[in-house]
Motif scaffolding. Sequence first.
Motif, PDB file in Angstrom:
ATOM      1  N   LYS A   6       0.851  -1.184   0.000  1.00 58.29           N
ATOM      2  CA  LYS A   6       0.000   0.000   0.000  1.00 58.29           C
ATOM      3  C   LYS A   6       0.890   1.238   0.000  1.00 58.29           C
ATOM      4  O   LYS A   6       1.841   1.336   0.764  1.00 58.29           O
ATOM      5  CB  LYS A   6      -0.911   0.002   1.226  1.00 58.29           C
ATOM      6  N   GLN A   7       0.580   2.171  -0.891  1.00 57.60           N
ATOM      7  CA  GLN A   7       1.403   3.369  -1.030  1.00 57.60           C
ATOM      8  C   GLN A   7       0.995   4.426  -0.013  1.00 57.60           C
ATOM      9  O   GLN A   7      -0.131   4.474   0.439  1.00 57.60           O
ATOM     10  CB  GLN A   7       1.283   3.929  -2.448  1.00 57.60           C
ATOM     11  N   GLY A   8       1.924   5.295   0.312  1.00 59.27           N
ATOM     12  CA  GLY A   8       1.670   6.369   1.258  1.00 59.27           C
ATOM     13  C   GLY A   8       2.967   6.804   1.893  1.00 59.27           C
ATOM     14  O   GLY A   8       3.999   6.167   1.741  1.00 59.27           O
ATOM     15  N   GLN A   9       2.921   7.895   2.585  1.00 54.99           N
ATOM     16  CA  GLN A   9       4.123   8.443   3.188  1.00 54.99           C
ATOM     17  C   GLN A   9       4.489   7.749   4.497  1.00 54.99           C
ATOM     18  O   GLN A   9       5.643   7.749   4.900  1.00 54.99           O
ATOM     19  CB  GLN A   9       3.953   9.946   3.423  1.00 54.99           C
ATOM     20  N   THR A  10       3.530   7.155   5.186  1.00 52.18           N
ATOM     21  CA  THR A  10       3.804   6.504   6.456  1.00 52.18           C
ATOM     22  C   THR A  10       4.276   5.082   6.194  1.00 52.18           C
ATOM     23  O   THR A  10       3.610   4.312   5.513  1.00 52.18           O
ATOM     24  CB  THR A  10       2.539   6.470   7.336  1.00 52.18           C
ATOM     25  N   LEU A  11       5.439   4.726   6.752  1.00 50.31           N
ATOM     26  CA  LEU A  11       5.971   3.378   6.575  1.00 50.31           C
ATOM     27  C   LEU A  11       5.276   2.399   7.503  1.00 50.31           C
ATOM     28  O   LEU A  11       4.930   2.754   8.629  1.00 50.31           O
ATOM     29  CB  LEU A  11       7.463   3.355   6.878  1.00 50.31           C
ATOM     30  N   THR A  24      10.528   7.517  -1.569  1.00 49.28           N
ATOM     31  CA  THR A  24       9.115   7.828  -1.417  1.00 49.28           C
ATOM     32  C   THR A  24       8.856   9.242  -1.913  1.00 49.28           C
ATOM     33  O   THR A  24       9.787  10.023  -2.101  1.00 49.28           O
ATOM     34  CB  THR A  24       8.671   7.660   0.057  1.00 49.28           C
ATOM     35  N   GLY A  25       7.614   9.564  -2.138  1.00 52.22           N
ATOM     36  CA  GLY A  25       7.291  10.915  -2.569  1.00 52.22           C
ATOM     37  C   GLY A  25       5.892  11.017  -3.118  1.00 52.22           C
ATOM     38  O   GLY A  25       5.021  10.200  -2.796  1.00 52.22           O
ATOM     39  N   GLN A  26       5.725  12.031  -3.979  1.00 50.00           N
ATOM     40  CA  GLN A  26       4.402  12.331  -4.503  1.00 50.00           C
ATOM     41  C   GLN A  26       4.505  12.741  -5.960  1.00 50.00           C
ATOM     42  O   GLN A  26       5.455  13.428  -6.365  1.00 50.00           O
ATOM     43  CB  GLN A  26       3.776  13.462  -3.686  1.00 50.00           C
ATOM     44  N   GLY A  37      -3.299   7.808  -9.014  1.00 51.31           N
ATOM     45  CA  GLY A  37      -3.381   6.760 -10.022  1.00 51.31           C
ATOM     46  C   GLY A  37      -2.285   6.752 -11.068  1.00 51.31           C
ATOM     47  O   GLY A  37      -2.338   5.956 -12.006  1.00 51.31           O
ATOM     48  N   ALA A  38      -1.279   7.609 -10.918  1.00 48.56           N
ATOM     49  CA  ALA A  38      -0.168   7.605 -11.882  1.00 48.56           C
ATOM     50  C   ALA A  38       0.626   6.315 -11.725  1.00 48.56           C
ATOM     51  O   ALA A  38       0.773   5.782 -10.625  1.00 48.56           O
ATOM     52  CB  ALA A  38       0.743   8.807 -11.645  1.00 48.56           C
ATOM     53  N   PHE A  39       1.137   5.815 -12.817  1.00 49.67           N
ATOM     54  CA  PHE A  39       2.039   4.678 -12.769  1.00 49.67           C
ATOM     55  C   PHE A  39       3.436   5.228 -12.530  1.00 49.67           C
ATOM     56  O   PHE A  39       3.917   6.053 -13.304  1.00 49.67           O
ATOM     57  CB  PHE A  39       1.994   3.890 -14.083  1.00 49.67           C
ATOM     58  N   VAL A  40       4.081   4.797 -11.457  1.00 49.10           N
ATOM     59  CA  VAL A  40       5.418   5.281 -11.122  1.00 49.10           C
ATOM     60  C   VAL A  40       6.383   4.124 -11.314  1.00 49.10           C
ATOM     61  O   VAL A  40       6.223   3.060 -10.709  1.00 49.10           O
ATOM     62  CB  VAL A  40       5.492   5.820  -9.683  1.00 49.10           C
ATOM     63  N   ARG A  41       7.365   4.347 -12.165  1.00 47.80           N
ATOM     64  CA  ARG A  41       8.339   3.306 -12.483  1.00 47.80           C
ATOM     65  C   ARG A  41       9.690   3.634 -11.863  1.00 47.80           C
ATOM     66  O   ARG A  41      10.097   4.791 -11.816  1.00 47.80           O
ATOM     67  CB  ARG A  41       8.491   3.165 -13.989  1.00 47.80           C
ATOM     68  N   LEU A  42      10.373   2.584 -11.445  1.00 47.14           N
ATOM     69  CA  LEU A  42      11.726   2.693 -10.923  1.00 47.14           C
ATOM     70  C   LEU A  42      12.653   2.079 -11.965  1.00 47.14           C
ATOM     71  O   LEU A  42      12.503   0.907 -12.326  1.00 47.14           O
ATOM     72  CB  LEU A  42      11.839   1.937  -9.594  1.00 47.14           C
ATOM     73  N   PHE A  49      13.997  -1.112 -16.609  1.00 45.92           N
ATOM     74  CA  PHE A  49      12.833  -1.196 -15.727  1.00 45.92           C
ATOM     75  C   PHE A  49      13.146  -2.133 -14.566  1.00 45.92           C
ATOM     76  O   PHE A  49      13.670  -3.228 -14.754  1.00 45.92           O
ATOM     77  CB  PHE A  49      11.635  -1.724 -16.519  1.00 45.92           C
ATOM     78  N   THR A  50      12.818  -1.675 -13.332  1.00 41.70           N
ATOM     79  CA  THR A  50      13.050  -2.476 -12.140  1.00 41.70           C
ATOM     80  C   THR A  50      11.748  -2.793 -11.417  1.00 41.70           C
ATOM     81  O   THR A  50      11.547  -3.914 -10.967  1.00 41.70           O
ATOM     82  CB  THR A  50      14.018  -1.742 -11.175  1.00 41.70           C
ATOM     83  N   ALA A  51      10.881  -1.791 -11.281  1.00 39.22           N
ATOM     84  CA  ALA A  51       9.635  -1.987 -10.542  1.00 39.22           C
ATOM     85  C   ALA A  51       8.632  -0.911 -10.946  1.00 39.22           C
ATOM     86  O   ALA A  51       8.999   0.107 -11.535  1.00 39.22           O
ATOM     87  CB  ALA A  51       9.887  -1.923  -9.038  1.00 39.22           C
ATOM     88  N   GLU A  52       7.363  -1.142 -10.584  1.00 34.42           N
ATOM     89  CA  GLU A  52       6.307  -0.165 -10.849  1.00 34.42           C
ATOM     90  C   GLU A  52       5.248  -0.264  -9.761  1.00 34.42           C
ATOM     91  O   GLU A  52       4.929  -1.359  -9.301  1.00 34.42           O
ATOM     92  CB  GLU A  52       5.667  -0.436 -12.202  1.00 34.42           C
ATOM     93  N   VAL A  53       4.739   0.891  -9.348  1.00 33.62           N
ATOM     94  CA  VAL A  53       3.615   0.966  -8.423  1.00 33.62           C
ATOM     95  C   VAL A  53       2.619   1.972  -8.974  1.00 33.62           C
ATOM     96  O   VAL A  53       2.950   2.786  -9.832  1.00 33.62           O
ATOM     97  CB  VAL A  53       4.038   1.382  -6.980  1.00 33.62           C
ATOM     98  N   VAL A  54       1.408   1.920  -8.460  1.00 32.97           N
ATOM     99  CA  VAL A  54       0.383   2.902  -8.804  1.00 32.97           C
ATOM    100  C   VAL A  54       0.305   3.885  -7.645  1.00 32.97           C
ATOM    101  O   VAL A  54       0.157   3.482  -6.483  1.00 32.97           O
ATOM    102  CB  VAL A  54      -0.985   2.221  -9.030  1.00 32.97           C
ATOM    103  N   ALA A  55       0.423   5.172  -7.950  1.00 35.50           N
ATOM    104  CA  ALA A  55       0.351   6.203  -6.907  1.00 35.50           C
ATOM    105  C   ALA A  55      -1.005   6.154  -6.212  1.00 35.50           C
ATOM    106  O   ALA A  55      -2.037   5.884  -6.834  1.00 35.50           O
ATOM    107  CB  ALA A  55       0.589   7.591  -7.505  1.00 35.50           C
ATOM    108  N   SER A  56      -0.992   6.422  -4.921  1.00 38.52           N
ATOM    109  CA  SER A  56      -2.220   6.413  -4.118  1.00 38.52           C
ATOM    110  C   SER A  56      -3.159   7.547  -4.530  1.00 38.52           C
ATOM    111  O   SER A  56      -2.816   8.373  -5.384  1.00 38.52           O
ATOM    112  CB  SER A  56      -1.862   6.564  -2.642  1.00 38.52           C
ATOM    113  N   GLY A  57      -4.278   7.615  -3.877  1.00 41.06           N
ATOM    114  CA  GLY A  57      -5.258   8.678  -4.130  1.00 41.06           C
ATOM    115  C   GLY A  57      -4.720  10.071  -3.866  1.00 41.06           C
ATOM    116  O   GLY A  57      -5.248  11.057  -4.377  1.00 41.06           O
ATOM    117  N   SER A  58      -3.649  10.159  -3.090  1.00 35.01           N
ATOM    118  CA  SER A  58      -3.020  11.459  -2.827  1.00 35.01           C
ATOM    119  C   SER A  58      -1.695  11.595  -3.587  1.00 35.01           C
ATOM    120  O   SER A  58      -0.888  12.471  -3.286  1.00 35.01           O
ATOM    121  CB  SER A  58      -2.799  11.652  -1.324  1.00 35.01           C
ATOM    122  N   GLY A  59      -1.491  10.740  -4.592  1.00 39.76           N
ATOM    123  CA  GLY A  59      -0.307  10.828  -5.445  1.00 39.76           C
ATOM    124  C   GLY A  59       0.962  10.245  -4.846  1.00 39.76           C
ATOM    125  O   GLY A  59       2.036  10.382  -5.419  1.00 39.76           O
ATOM    126  N   ASP A  60       0.853   9.573  -3.698  1.00 39.65           N
ATOM    127  CA  ASP A  60       2.036   9.043  -3.011  1.00 39.65           C
ATOM    128  C   ASP A  60       2.527   7.745  -3.649  1.00 39.65           C
ATOM    129  O   ASP A  60       1.746   6.950  -4.157  1.00 39.65           O
ATOM    130  CB  ASP A  60       1.721   8.763  -1.541  1.00 39.65           C
TER     131      ASP A  60
END
Length: 100
Positions: A6-11, A24-26, A37-42, A49-60
């Motif tokens: 789950k994405q977010g600023q709190t670990l 981490t970030g926004q 909902g942005a796709f964030v790639r590492l 390409f190493t990894a990808e996550v979908v940004a949370s509702g607050s862009g995290d």
Amino acid sequence: MCGAPKQGQTLPSNIDAEKETVLTGQVVDAEGTAVPGAFVRLLDSTGEFTAEVVASGSGDFRFFAAPGTWTLRALSRSGNGETTVEPTGPGIHTYEITVK
């Protein structure tokens, strides 16, 4: 279903930020508004390409990575953006990706 945490600023409480390198970030637009909902790639230092996550509702977003040179790339309906980062060791490293 996506296996990413789950994405977010709190670990999560089981993560030791003194031992882990956390990127981490926004994702934000040109006005500084969060882009959910942005796709964030590492990408590694060679652009692979190493990894990808979908940004949370607050862009995290959040990745666990090794120290080194990385590219964070965001792809969204609002546009795309990227930033190159160089975390030097364990800890929480916070970045903003602006999409245009």
